[in-house]
Design an enzyme around this catalytic site. Structure first.
Site, short mmCIF file in Angstrom:
data_model
loop_
_atom_site.label_atom_id
_atom_site.label_comp_id
_atom_site.label_asym_id
_atom_site.label_seq_id
_atom_site.Cartn_x
_atom_site.Cartn_y
_atom_site.Cartn_z
N HIS A 62 -6.81 -5.48 1.92
CA HIS A 62 -5.87 -4.81 2.68
C HIS A 62 -5.79 -5.91 3.61
O HIS A 62 -6.80 -6.62 4.25
CB HIS A 62 -6.38 -3.95 3.59
CG HIS A 62 -7.22 -2.83 2.69
ND1 HIS A 62 -5.56 -1.63 3.13
CD2 HIS A 62 -8.17 -2.64 2.36
CE1 HIS A 62 -6.64 -0.84 2.06
NE2 HIS A 62 -7.97 -0.95 1.74
N ASP B 271 0.83 -1.00 -0.42
CA ASP B 271 -0.50 -0.18 -0.11
C ASP B 271 1.18 1.38 0.26
O ASP B 271 2.19 0.79 0.54
CB ASP B 271 -1.13 -0.18 0.96
CG ASP B 271 -2.19 0.64 0.72
OD1 ASP B 271 -1.72 3.00 1.23
OD2 ASP B 271 -2.91 0.54 0.43
N HIS C 221 -10.58 -4.89 -3.91
CA HIS C 221 -9.31 -5.21 -2.60
C HIS C 221 -9.25 -5.54 -1.89
O HIS C 221 -9.86 -4.21 -0.61
CB HIS C 221 -8.22 -4.23 -3.11
CG HIS C 221 -8.96 -2.77 -2.71
ND1 HIS C 221 -9.70 -1.54 -3.19
CD2 HIS C 221 -8.03 -1.92 -1.30
CE1 HIS C 221 -10.26 -1.39 -2.50
NE2 HIS C 221 -9.29 -0.30 -1.12
N ASN D 115 -12.36 -2.81 2.73
CA ASN D 115 -14.01 -1.75 2.51
C ASN D 115 -15.26 -2.01 2.19
O ASN D 115 -14.20 -1.56 1.09
CB ASN D 115 -12.62 -0.32 2.43
CG ASN D 115 -11.96 -0.17 3.74
OD1 ASN D 115 -12.07 -0.91 4.88
ND2 ASN D 115 -11.46 0.19 3.54
N VAL E 194 -11.62 3.48 -3.61
CA VAL E 194 -10.63 2.68 -4.99
C VAL E 194 -11.67 1.93 -5.19
O VAL E 194 -12.07 0.43 -4.53
CB VAL E 194 -9.50 2.20 -4.86
CG1 VAL E 194 -9.44 2.07 -6.68
CG2 VAL E 194 -8.43 3.18 -4.49
#
Length: 115
Positions: free
Chosen positions: A102, A31, A100, A87, A96
């Site tokens: 994390h 990240d 994705h 998220n 975004v």
């Protein structure tokens, strides 16, 4: 997915980055704004899914592959201990809209807790 995102540009090579892992359908990279000592993003190469709910409904095998890659990265970078965060939506912190995950690890917490 209607709009190209920064992740789409990374996948296409328009924005260079170091891949920490890559499969036929998934890539992972650090990240750029890490929130922990280990903060890696795992994304599908497909730009079809904006969030994890769409991915789970549309391609559960791809979601499982993302989780597998996350675990492999945690084994390599965090002694196998990690949080996996998706998220889902702007009010949940998603910025975004290309699904994705994390991979987050706080390696120093182990000593802070006295273990």
């Amino acid at each position: 997915m209607a709009e190209e995102t920064v992740f789409g540009k990374i996948i296409s090579g328009e924005i260079p980055t170091e891949f920490l892992a890559e499969t036929e359908r998934v890539v992972a990279f650090p990240d750029i704004n890490p929130q922990a000592p280990v903060h890696i993003l795992v994304i599908p190469k497909s730009t079809e899914y904006a969030d994890v709910t769409e991915l789970a409904a549309g391609d559960p095998e791809l979601l499982a592959e993302m989780v597998t890659v996350a675990k492999q990265l945690a084994n390599e970078h965090a002694n196998g201990e990690y949080r996996l965060i998706f998220n889902n939506g702007a009010s949940a912190g998603q910025t975004v809209f290309h699904v994705h995950a994390h991979v987050i690890a706080h390696l120093e917490e182990r000593s802070l807790l006295g273990f």
